[in-house]
Design a protein around this motif. Structure first.
Motif, PDB file in Angstrom:
ATOM      1  N   ALA A  18       0.833   0.795  21.349  1.00 30.33           N
ATOM      2  CA  ALA A  18       0.737   1.248  19.958  1.00 30.33           C
ATOM      3  C   ALA A  18       2.131   1.518  19.402  1.00 30.33           C
ATOM      4  CB  ALA A  18      -0.097   2.515  19.861  1.00 30.33           C
ATOM      5  N   GLU A  19       2.286   1.279  18.119  1.00 27.55           N
ATOM      6  CA  GLU A  19       3.527   1.609  17.423  1.00 27.55           C
ATOM      7  C   GLU A  19       3.154   2.469  16.227  1.00 27.55           C
ATOM      8  OE1 GLU A  19       7.151  -0.500  14.974  1.00 27.55           O
ATOM      9  OE2 GLU A  19       5.882  -1.730  16.253  1.00 27.55           O
ATOM     10  N   LEU A  20       3.552   3.711  16.279  1.00 24.25           N
ATOM     11  CA  LEU A  20       3.244   4.644  15.204  1.00 24.25           C
ATOM     12  C   LEU A  20       4.281   4.492  14.097  1.00 24.25           C
ATOM     13  CD1 LEU A  20       1.613   7.040  14.082  1.00 24.25           C
ATOM     14  CD2 LEU A  20       3.175   8.540  15.333  1.00 24.25           C
ATOM     15  N   LYS A  21       3.821   4.163  12.915  1.00 29.95           N
ATOM     16  CA  LYS A  21       4.698   4.035  11.751  1.00 29.95           C
ATOM     17  C   LYS A  21       4.584   5.298  10.924  1.00 29.95           C
ATOM     18  CE  LYS A  21       6.072  -0.331  11.925  1.00 29.95           C
ATOM     19  NZ  LYS A  21       7.395  -0.833  11.700  1.00 29.95           N
ATOM     20  N   VAL A  22       5.708   5.896  10.603  1.00 29.92           N
ATOM     21  CA  VAL A  22       5.743   7.097   9.767  1.00 29.92           C
ATOM     22  C   VAL A  22       6.578   6.773   8.534  1.00 29.92           C
ATOM     23  CG1 VAL A  22       6.422   9.519   9.640  1.00 29.92           C
ATOM     24  CG2 VAL A  22       5.545   8.584  11.790  1.00 29.92           C
ATOM     25  N   TYR A  23       5.974   6.933   7.382  1.00 29.07           N
ATOM     26  CA  TYR A  23       6.640   6.643   6.119  1.00 29.07           C
ATOM     27  C   TYR A  23       7.146   7.962   5.541  1.00 29.07           C
ATOM     28  CZ  TYR A  23       4.235   2.250   6.777  1.00 29.07           C
ATOM     29  OH  TYR A  23       3.779   1.061   7.301  1.00 29.07           O
ATOM     30  N   SER A  24       8.447   8.142   5.594  1.00 29.64           N
ATOM     31  CA  SER A  24       9.066   9.389   5.173  1.00 29.64           C
ATOM     32  C   SER A  24       8.704   9.742   3.732  1.00 29.64           C
ATOM     33  CB  SER A  24      10.580   9.264   5.308  1.00 29.64           C
ATOM     34  OG  SER A  24      11.202  10.468   4.928  1.00 29.64           O
ATOM     35  N   GLY A  25       8.204  10.933   3.548  1.00 27.07           N
ATOM     36  CA  GLY A  25       7.861  11.435   2.231  1.00 27.07           C
ATOM     37  C   GLY A  25       6.587  10.862   1.633  1.00 27.07           C
ATOM     38  N   ALA A  26       5.864  10.070   2.400  1.00 30.84           N
ATOM     39  CA  ALA A  26       4.646   9.443   1.874  1.00 30.84           C
ATOM     40  C   ALA A  26       3.520  10.466   1.722  1.00 30.84           C
ATOM     41  CB  ALA A  26       4.189   8.322   2.786  1.00 30.84           C
ATOM     42  N   PRO A  27       2.837  10.432   0.582  1.00 32.09           N
ATOM     43  CA  PRO A  27       1.709  11.338   0.367  1.00 32.09           C
ATOM     44  C   PRO A  27       0.427  10.747   0.944  1.00 32.09           C
ATOM     45  CG  PRO A  27       2.061  10.053  -1.594  1.00 32.09           C
ATOM     46  CD  PRO A  27       3.131   9.657  -0.611  1.00 32.09           C
ATOM     47  N   HIS A  28      -0.663  11.424   0.718  1.00 29.87           N
ATOM     48  CA  HIS A  28      -1.970  10.952   1.202  1.00 29.87           C
ATOM     49  C   HIS A  28      -2.313   9.583   0.602  1.00 29.87           C
ATOM     50  CE1 HIS A  28      -5.974  11.302   2.857  1.00 29.87           C
ATOM     51  NE2 HIS A  28      -6.462  10.949   1.682  1.00 29.87           N
ATOM     52  N   GLY A  29      -1.900   9.317  -0.618  1.00 28.64           N
ATOM     53  CA  GLY A  29      -2.200   8.053  -1.286  1.00 28.64           C
ATOM     54  C   GLY A  29      -1.181   6.965  -0.992  1.00 28.64           C
ATOM     55  N   ILE A  30      -0.848   6.807   0.277  1.00 28.72           N
ATOM     56  CA  ILE A  30       0.200   5.872   0.698  1.00 28.72           C
ATOM     57  C   ILE A  30      -0.070   4.438   0.249  1.00 28.72           C
ATOM     58  CG2 ILE A  30      -0.832   5.472   2.963  1.00 28.72           C
ATOM     59  CD1 ILE A  30       2.025   5.354   4.075  1.00 28.72           C
ATOM     60  N   THR A  31      -1.329   4.068   0.110  1.00 24.22           N
ATOM     61  CA  THR A  31      -1.650   2.700  -0.289  1.00 24.22           C
ATOM     62  C   THR A  31      -1.225   2.407  -1.722  1.00 24.22           C
ATOM     63  OG1 THR A  31      -3.910   3.385  -0.855  1.00 24.22           O
ATOM     64  CG2 THR A  31      -3.553   2.454   1.342  1.00 24.22           C
ATOM     65  N   ASP A  32      -0.989   3.421  -2.518  1.00 24.20           N
ATOM     66  CA  ASP A  32      -0.478   3.229  -3.882  1.00 24.20           C
ATOM     67  C   ASP A  32       1.025   3.446  -3.963  1.00 24.20           C
ATOM     68  OD1 ASP A  32      -2.878   2.582  -5.160  1.00 24.20           O
ATOM     69  OD2 ASP A  32      -3.402   4.685  -5.419  1.00 24.20           O
ATOM     70  N   THR A  33       1.521   4.464  -3.291  1.00 27.17           N
ATOM     71  CA  THR A  33       2.932   4.833  -3.443  1.00 27.17           C
ATOM     72  C   THR A  33       3.879   4.017  -2.575  1.00 27.17           C
ATOM     73  OG1 THR A  33       2.753   6.552  -1.758  1.00 27.17           O
ATOM     74  CG2 THR A  33       2.340   7.206  -4.055  1.00 27.17           C
ATOM     75  N   HIS A  34       3.413   3.519  -1.447  1.00 23.74           N
ATOM     76  CA  HIS A  34       4.256   2.773  -0.509  1.00 23.74           C
ATOM     77  C   HIS A  34       3.609   1.433  -0.150  1.00 23.74           C
ATOM     78  CE1 HIS A  34       5.836   6.827  -0.195  1.00 23.74           C
ATOM     79  NE2 HIS A  34       6.876   6.361   0.473  1.00 23.74           N
ATOM     80  N   LYS A  35       2.926   0.824  -1.107  1.00 18.97           N
ATOM     81  CA  LYS A  35       2.124  -0.366  -0.815  1.00 18.97           C
ATOM     82  C   LYS A  35       2.948  -1.537  -0.275  1.00 18.97           C
ATOM     83  CE  LYS A  35       1.829  -1.227  -5.682  1.00 18.97           C
ATOM     84  NZ  LYS A  35       0.979  -0.683  -6.689  1.00 18.97           N
ATOM     85  N   ASP A  36       4.154  -1.751  -0.761  1.00 18.20           N
ATOM     86  CA  ASP A  36       4.950  -2.873  -0.271  1.00 18.20           C
ATOM     87  C   ASP A  36       5.333  -2.689   1.195  1.00 18.20           C
ATOM     88  OD1 ASP A  36       4.810  -4.174  -2.721  1.00 18.20           O
ATOM     89  OD2 ASP A  36       6.705  -3.321  -3.430  1.00 18.20           O
ATOM     90  N   ASP A  37       5.806  -1.506   1.543  1.00 19.19           N
ATOM     91  CA  ASP A  37       6.152  -1.227   2.947  1.00 19.19           C
ATOM     92  C   ASP A  37       4.925  -1.318   3.837  1.00 19.19           C
ATOM     93  OD1 ASP A  37       8.827  -0.753   2.291  1.00 19.19           O
ATOM     94  OD2 ASP A  37       8.471   1.383   1.979  1.00 19.19           O
TER      95      ASP A  37
END
Length: 52
Positions: A18-37
Motif C-alpha cells: 500500500a502507498e498512503l497518499k496525504v494531500y497537505s491541507g486537503a479538506p474533506h471535499g478533496i474530490t473538488d479541491t484537489h481533483k487534479d492531484d
C-alpha cells in the motif's frame, strides 16, 4: 468518523504494498479541491494494475 491515525494510517500499514497518499491541507471535499492531484494519482495507481 475515525481519526486519521487509527483509520488511514493503520489501514495502509496492514495492506501489502500500500502507498498512503496525504494531500497537505486537503479538506474533506478533496474530490473538488484537489481533483487534479487526486485524479493523477488514481490514474497512476490504476495503470499499474491494468498493465499486467
Amino acid at each position: 468518523m475515525v481519526p486519521f491515525e487509527v483509520g488511514g494510517k493503520a489501514s495502509a500499514a496492514r495492506i501489502k504494498n500500500a502507498e498512503l497518499k496525504v494531500y497537505s491541507g486537503a479538506p474533506h471535499g478533496i474530490t473538488d479541491t484537489h481533483k487534479d492531484d487526486l485524479n493523477n494519482d488514481l490514474l497512476t495507481f490504476l495503470s499499474t494494475y491494468t498493465a499486467a
